[in-house]
Write an enzyme that holds these catalytic residues in place. Structure first.
Site, mmCIF file in Angstrom:
data_model
loop_
_atom_site.group_PDB
_atom_site.id
_atom_site.type_symbol
_atom_site.label_atom_id
_atom_site.label_comp_id
_atom_site.label_asym_id
_atom_site.label_seq_id
_atom_site.Cartn_x
_atom_site.Cartn_y
_atom_site.Cartn_z
ATOM 1 N N GLU A 1 0.826 -1.231 0.096
ATOM 2 C CA GLU A 1 -0.056 0.003 -0.030
ATOM 3 C C GLU A 1 0.790 1.390 -0.005
ATOM 4 O OE1 GLU A 1 -3.129 0.245 2.947
ATOM 5 O OE2 GLU A 1 -3.917 -1.716 2.452
ATOM 6 N N GLU B 1 -5.377 -8.469 1.093
ATOM 7 C CA GLU B 1 -5.936 -8.227 2.623
ATOM 8 C C GLU B 1 -7.367 -7.696 2.764
ATOM 9 O OE1 GLU B 1 -3.783 -5.008 4.777
ATOM 10 O OE2 GLU B 1 -1.981 -5.655 4.240
HETATM 11 C C1 FCB Z 1 -3.579 -2.108 5.923
HETATM 12 C C2 FCB Z 1 -2.109 -2.465 6.176
HETATM 13 C C3 FCB Z 1 -1.949 -3.339 7.489
HETATM 14 C C4 FCB Z 1 -3.171 -3.333 8.360
HETATM 15 C C5 FCB Z 1 -4.485 -2.983 7.825
HETATM 16 C C6 FCB Z 1 -5.632 -2.851 8.921
HETATM 17 O O1 FCB Z 1 -3.968 -0.648 5.252
HETATM 18 O O2 FCB Z 1 -1.730 -2.862 5.115
HETATM 19 O O3 FCB Z 1 -0.788 -3.388 7.703
HETATM 20 O O4 FCB Z 1 -2.907 -2.141 9.097
HETATM 21 O O5 FCB Z 1 -4.379 -1.922 6.996
#
Ligand code: FCB
Length: 457
Positions: free
Chosen positions: A178, A366
């Protein structure tokens, strides 16, 4: 928190519906789990310094111990095995491997990741490595960090060290996690390490991150041509607050900034300057030949979706003239992060990124939720999280069945961990951690994921 009333969902889908080749996994990162921030030769990172300052982190929590993964990685890898999760995405700490960011290698750092990877492989778990998940070596920040163009050389050196050391054991690499997160929160808003602010810091950091994406990709492929190389991007579905033209065009600008800016240059499309005119100032940081350097023919793109954002025109916000309307203000069901629970966002993001011709493969790297978990006896009955995950997975399946290409799904996260500026108050894990004793308890969501996955391992 606005509550949603839900009973246990009867799950209308099975793992088989996603197909044989679908990749199932779980994600963590080094800084959020490892602890042991200054032993065995590790250099400091920007987060090690940031968390030592007052009032930067909720409750002044620090990640000095976190999940103690450095000292007891076996415990958590065994949990992954117990949950039957076949793929484990985690990151390397740059300053554990190169304490000064460049130059001398800390053999103990490499040795640690060898042990982690070897143990994964021994238990039949496939490691997916993120090379950079926000923890820049402090020594490099002292030279300007992401705002210094030299980072393209520092980063290349780091990537070479890692890939040369692990190419025989690791097939899946992700260059950055990210980039919007660490450049936006770290160099524009100043709410994450290194705590710098301002538009020019942001644009410089953005451009150098985009260059590092391209250079990182090419560097890995040169050393390990058969590696599968990707990078991960945050992807939030954006909708306008109203039907007014002003809100609609504000939403377009935010969509371009949040979702397209870091990806499009790697696909050879350049920066989305038409959508966000102020971005033309980034040209100041561009050198001849950069368009080529920015390109990366990624084998896969990781999308990290948690929510949607609703956008309103705002006269007062400089440059962007747009603001996000928080979920609590809109009185919609949301997580403890104040992120709206809006599962259709997952579908919409898969659809959106399917629209880019240059993307070969899409993986959700994620997805997850933080809720106020309660430990009662030995049970954490996290119905909200379980429900959240089921609804989002259902959207992944729906997208797949509608013909969009989507190849995998990773839950964030294995254990509760150090949630950046939010410290330990946000629990995203499928496994509960008592941070005083380091005891682990598999939450009901974790048991559900285990049963859903069946006997993979
Ligand atoms: C994302 C991050 C990860 C975590 C989640 C909740 O943006 O990549 O490290 O903090 O959010």
């Amino acid at each position: 928190m606005h509550k949603k009333n839900h009973s246990d969902l009867p799950i209308a889908f099975t793992k088989e519906d996603f197909g044989q080749d679908f990749v199932w996994g779980i994600s963590t990162s080094a800084l959020q789990t490892e602890g042991s921030i200054n032993i065995d030769g590790k250099g400091l990172s920007i987060w090690d310094e940031f968390t030592s300052k007052k009032n930067k982190i909720h409750n002044n929590d620090t990640h000095e111990v976190a999940c103690d993964f450095y000292k007891d990685y076996r415990r958590d890898i065994e949990l992954i095995k117990e949950l039957g999760i076949p793929n484990f995405r985690f990151s390397f700490s740059w300053s554990r491997i190169l304490p000064e960011g460049v130059g001398a290698i800390n053999e103990k750092g490499l040795e640690f990741y060898h042990k982690v990877i070897d143990y994964c492989l021994e238990l039949g778990i496939v490691p997916w490595i993120t090379l950079y998940h926000w923890d820049l070596p402090l020594a490099l920040e002292k030279k300007g960090g992401w705002t210094n163009r030299d980072i393209i050389h520092w980063f290349k050196e780091y990537v070479e060290v890692c890939v040369n050391a692990f190419k025989d054991k690791v097939k899946y690499w992700m260059v950055l996690n990210e980039p919007l997160g660490f450049t936006g929160a770290g160099y524009y808003l100043g709410v994450h390490a290194p705590g710098r602010k301002g538009f020019s810091n942001f644009l410089a950091a953005m451009h150098h991150a985009v260059l590092c994406q391209g250079i990182g990709f090419k560097t890995i492929k040169k050393i390990q041509p058969d590696a599968e190389v990707g990078s991960t991007f945050s992807g939030s579905y954006i909708t306008p607050y109203s039907n007014s033209e002003k809100d609609k065009s504000a939403a377009k600008r935010i969509d371009a900034l949040l979702n397209n800016c870091f990806l499009e240059p790697s696909l050879g499309l350049g920066y989305p300057i038409d959508e966000i005119p102020f971005l033309k100032k980034i040209k100041k940081y561009m050198h001849k030949g950069d368009e080529e350097l920015m390109k990366a023919d990624f084998d896969f793109i990781g999308i990290q979706n948690y929510t949607r954002e609703v956008v309103k025109h705002s006269f007062f916000i400089p440059f962007l003239k747009a603001k996000l309307v928080p979920a609590d203000k809109r009185k919609v069901y949301h997580t403890l992060m104040n992120w709206e629970v809006y599962p259709e966002a997952m579908y919409e993001m898969i659809k959106k990124y399917n629209g880019y011709k240059g993307i070969k493969k899409l993986i959700i790297t994620e997805n997850g939720a933080s809720f106020p978990d309660e430990l009662i006896g030995t049970l954490v009955d996290d119905k909200d999280r379980k429900h959240y995950l089921q609804l989002h997975m259902e959207q992944v399946l729906q997208a797949k069945q509608d013909g969009y290409s989507i190849s995998g799904y990773f839950v964030w996260s294995l254990t509760d961990n150090f949630e950046w500026a939010e410290g330990y108050r946000q629990r995203f894990g499928m496994v509960y951690v008592d941070f005083k004793t380091q005891e682990r308890i598999i939450k009901e969501s974790g048991k559900w994921y285990r049963d859903f996955l069946g006997s993979y391992l």
